[in-house]
Design a protein around this motif. Structure first.
Motif, PDB file in Angstrom:
ATOM      1  N   ILE A   1       0.841  -1.210   0.000  1.00 21.97           N
ATOM      2  CA  ILE A   1       0.000   0.000   0.000  1.00 21.97           C
ATOM      3  C   ILE A   1       0.864   1.243   0.000  1.00 21.97           C
ATOM      4  O   ILE A   1       0.624   2.210  -0.742  1.00 21.97           O
ATOM      5  N   TRP A   2       1.905   1.213   0.823  1.00 23.40           N
ATOM      6  CA  TRP A   2       2.844   2.346   0.887  1.00 23.40           C
ATOM      7  C   TRP A   2       3.500   2.579  -0.483  1.00 23.40           C
ATOM      8  O   TRP A   2       3.652   3.704  -0.935  1.00 23.40           O
ATOM      9  N   LEU A   3       3.891   1.462  -1.144  1.00 23.67           N
ATOM     10  CA  LEU A   3       4.512   1.551  -2.461  1.00 23.67           C
ATOM     11  C   LEU A   3       3.527   2.093  -3.501  1.00 23.67           C
ATOM     12  O   LEU A   3       3.895   2.889  -4.372  1.00 23.67           O
ATOM     13  N   PHE A   4       2.264   1.660  -3.410  1.00 24.54           N
ATOM     14  CA  PHE A   4       1.238   2.150  -4.346  1.00 24.54           C
ATOM     15  C   PHE A   4       1.092   3.673  -4.250  1.00 24.54           C
ATOM     16  O   PHE A   4       1.010   4.374  -5.264  1.00 24.54           O
ATOM     17  N   LEU A   5       1.079   4.183  -3.012  1.00 24.42           N
ATOM     18  CA  LEU A   5       0.975   5.633  -2.820  1.00 24.42           C
ATOM     19  C   LEU A   5       2.173   6.361  -3.407  1.00 24.42           C
ATOM     20  O   LEU A   5       2.039   7.448  -4.001  1.00 24.42           O
ATOM     21  N   LEU A   6       3.353   5.771  -3.274  1.00 19.06           N
ATOM     22  CA  LEU A   6       4.553   6.385  -3.833  1.00 19.06           C
ATOM     23  C   LEU A   6       4.487   6.406  -5.365  1.00 19.06           C
ATOM     24  O   LEU A   6       4.772   7.431  -6.006  1.00 19.06           O
ATOM     25  N   ILE A   7       4.084   5.269  -5.974  1.00 17.68           N
ATOM     26  CA  ILE A   7       3.977   5.200  -7.439  1.00 17.68           C
ATOM     27  C   ILE A   7       2.934   6.194  -7.945  1.00 17.68           C
ATOM     28  O   ILE A   7       3.130   6.858  -8.964  1.00 17.68           O
ATOM     29  N   TYR A   8       1.811   6.268  -7.222  1.00 14.83           N
ATOM     30  CA  TYR A   8       0.760   7.214  -7.619  1.00 14.83           C
ATOM     31  C   TYR A   8       1.296   8.645  -7.583  1.00 14.83           C
ATOM     32  O   TYR A   8       1.012   9.454  -8.476  1.00 14.83           O
ATOM     33  N   HIS A   9       2.077   8.972  -6.559  1.00 14.72           N
ATOM     34  CA  HIS A   9       2.628  10.317  -6.440  1.00 14.72           C
ATOM     35  C   HIS A   9       3.601  10.605  -7.586  1.00 14.72           C
ATOM     36  O   HIS A   9       3.593  11.699  -8.168  1.00 14.72           O
ATOM     37  N   ILE A  10       4.442   9.614  -7.928  1.00 14.88           N
ATOM     38  CA  ILE A  10       5.383   9.777  -9.048  1.00 14.88           C
ATOM     39  C   ILE A  10       4.602   9.990 -10.355  1.00 14.88           C
ATOM     40  O   ILE A  10       4.930  10.862 -11.164  1.00 14.88           O
ATOM     41  N   PHE A  11       3.556   9.170 -10.552  1.00 16.51           N
ATOM     42  CA  PHE A  11       2.716   9.286 -11.750  1.00 16.51           C
ATOM     43  C   PHE A  11       2.085  10.675 -11.838  1.00 16.51           C
ATOM     44  O   PHE A  11       2.046  11.308 -12.896  1.00 16.51           O
ATOM     45  N   SER A  12       1.606  11.171 -10.698  1.00 13.93           N
ATOM     46  CA  SER A  12       0.945  12.480 -10.665  1.00 13.93           C
ATOM     47  C   SER A  12       1.921  13.609 -10.981  1.00 13.93           C
ATOM     48  O   SER A  12       1.578  14.538 -11.713  1.00 13.93           O
ATOM     49  N   VAL A  13       3.125  13.515 -10.460  1.00  7.12           N
ATOM     50  CA  VAL A  13       4.102  14.593 -10.634  1.00  7.12           C
ATOM     51  C   VAL A  13       4.682  14.622 -12.045  1.00  7.12           C
ATOM     52  O   VAL A  13       4.794  15.686 -12.658  1.00  7.12           O
ATOM     53  N   PHE A  14       4.984  13.453 -12.589  1.00  5.89           N
ATOM     54  CA  PHE A  14       5.696  13.417 -13.862  1.00  5.89           C
ATOM     55  C   PHE A  14       4.774  13.105 -15.063  1.00  5.89           C
ATOM     56  O   PHE A  14       4.733  13.868 -16.019  1.00  5.89           O
ATOM     57  N   ILE A  15       4.082  11.982 -14.987  1.00  5.94           N
ATOM     58  CA  ILE A  15       3.305  11.528 -16.156  1.00  5.94           C
ATOM     59  C   ILE A  15       2.135  12.467 -16.446  1.00  5.94           C
ATOM     60  O   ILE A  15       1.991  12.995 -17.556  1.00  5.94           O
TER      61      ILE A  15
END
Length: 301
Positions: free
Chosen positions: A73-87
């Protein structure tokens, strides 16, 4: 030295927008960095808490220890944040919004241009109609002459429905010596051309065969042009020609037959807002006339 005011640096709107966007991106990246650090610390803490300290060691979900799901779950939140910032920012950021806005503006502009072209064409047609109408008004007093029943019936089977001798005498007296404009079917309802009148016949038939002296045209405008030497040409039928002439005529000489009849040809309604009645002569029914009728003159207001 004391009177001088400090000059404030001037920044235009585009520069200010760039600065604000840059500051926003810096904040996003800082939050992502902090999130990543918290993720690493949190993941290490969860592993230590479970393996070294044995916290929640007996708690499992679907046969797996709980801390594994917490890390995922922690990793999912991190990936989502990366996706939001860059993609998302890259493909749906300011540039994407501007591109979509430009597309919308271009589509709206195309629609506006189409509407403008339609309005220009319509205005040209209206102007042409007004000029033509003005020419007619200046050159002739175009008059409609018709006998119509109370329900505006004027004929059936290309024949008159009634026979009123005074109406025929009035028609002859008014049209004598003038151009009379009519459709082909009206002309063909006559046994022969009417004497002392110039016939102008409107037909779409090519090479239409007519007696000498009969003028053949293809539309009402050409018919009126053919009669331009006459100070008062008359429109004498039929129904479609009357309908077209209503917007061009200056006067209507109407014989109103006070009865309703079955018919297949009708005269248009006379709009009181456009036409004013200037004369009305009533005739009773007698041995020569099976119906009461009135001779009514209308003039355009």
């Amino acid at each position: 030295m004391f009177g001088k005011k400090k000059t404030k640096p001037q920044i235009d709107k585009d520069q200010l927008e760039l600065i604000e966007n840059a500051q926003k991106r810096i904040k996003q990246k800082k939050r992502l960095y902090i999130h990543f650090i918290i993720f690493l610390i949190g993941a290490v803490f969860l592993i230590i808490a479970n393996t070294a300290l044995g916290i929640g060691k007996d708690i499992t979900f679907f046969g797996k220890e709980w801390f594994l799901f917490a890390i995922l779950i922690w990793l999912f939140l991190l990936i989502y944040h990366i996706f939001s910032v860059f993609i998302i920012h890259k493909f749906m950021g300011k540039n994407w919004e501007k591109a979509q806005l430009d597309k919308l503006i271009n589509k709206q502009q195309e629609r506006i241009n189409k509407l403008k072209q339609g309005l220009i064409k319509e205005e040209a047609l209206v102007a042409q109609s007004e000029v033509y109408k003005k020419t007619i008004t200046n050159n002739a007093n175009l008059t409609i002459i018709v006998a119509a029943a109370e329900n505006n019936a004027i004929g059936k089977g290309n024949q008159l429905i009634w026979h009123l001798s005074d109406d025929l005498k009035r028609f002859k007296a008014l049209t004598n010596g003038h151009y009379i404009i009519m459709g082909r079917k009206t002309f063909e309802s006559f046994p022969k051309p009417l004497p002392n009148r110039t016939h102008v016949v409107i037909t779409r038939q090519k090479n239409y065969n007519a007696p000498n002296g009969v003028i053949i045209v293809n539309n009402l405008e050409d018919a009126i042009d053919a009669a331009k030497t006459d100070s008062q040409p008359f429109i004498i039928g039929g129904g479609e020609i009357y309908k077209q002439a209503m917007t061009l005529a200056d006067k209507i000489e109407l014989t109103r037959v006070h009865h309703s009849f079955e018919a297949d040809t009708f005269f248009p309604e006379i709009d009181d807002a456009i036409w004013k009645e200037t004369e009305n002569i009533f005739h009773k029914k007698d041995k020569n006339h099976d119906y009461e009728f009135s001779f009514i003159t209308y003039e355009r207001k």
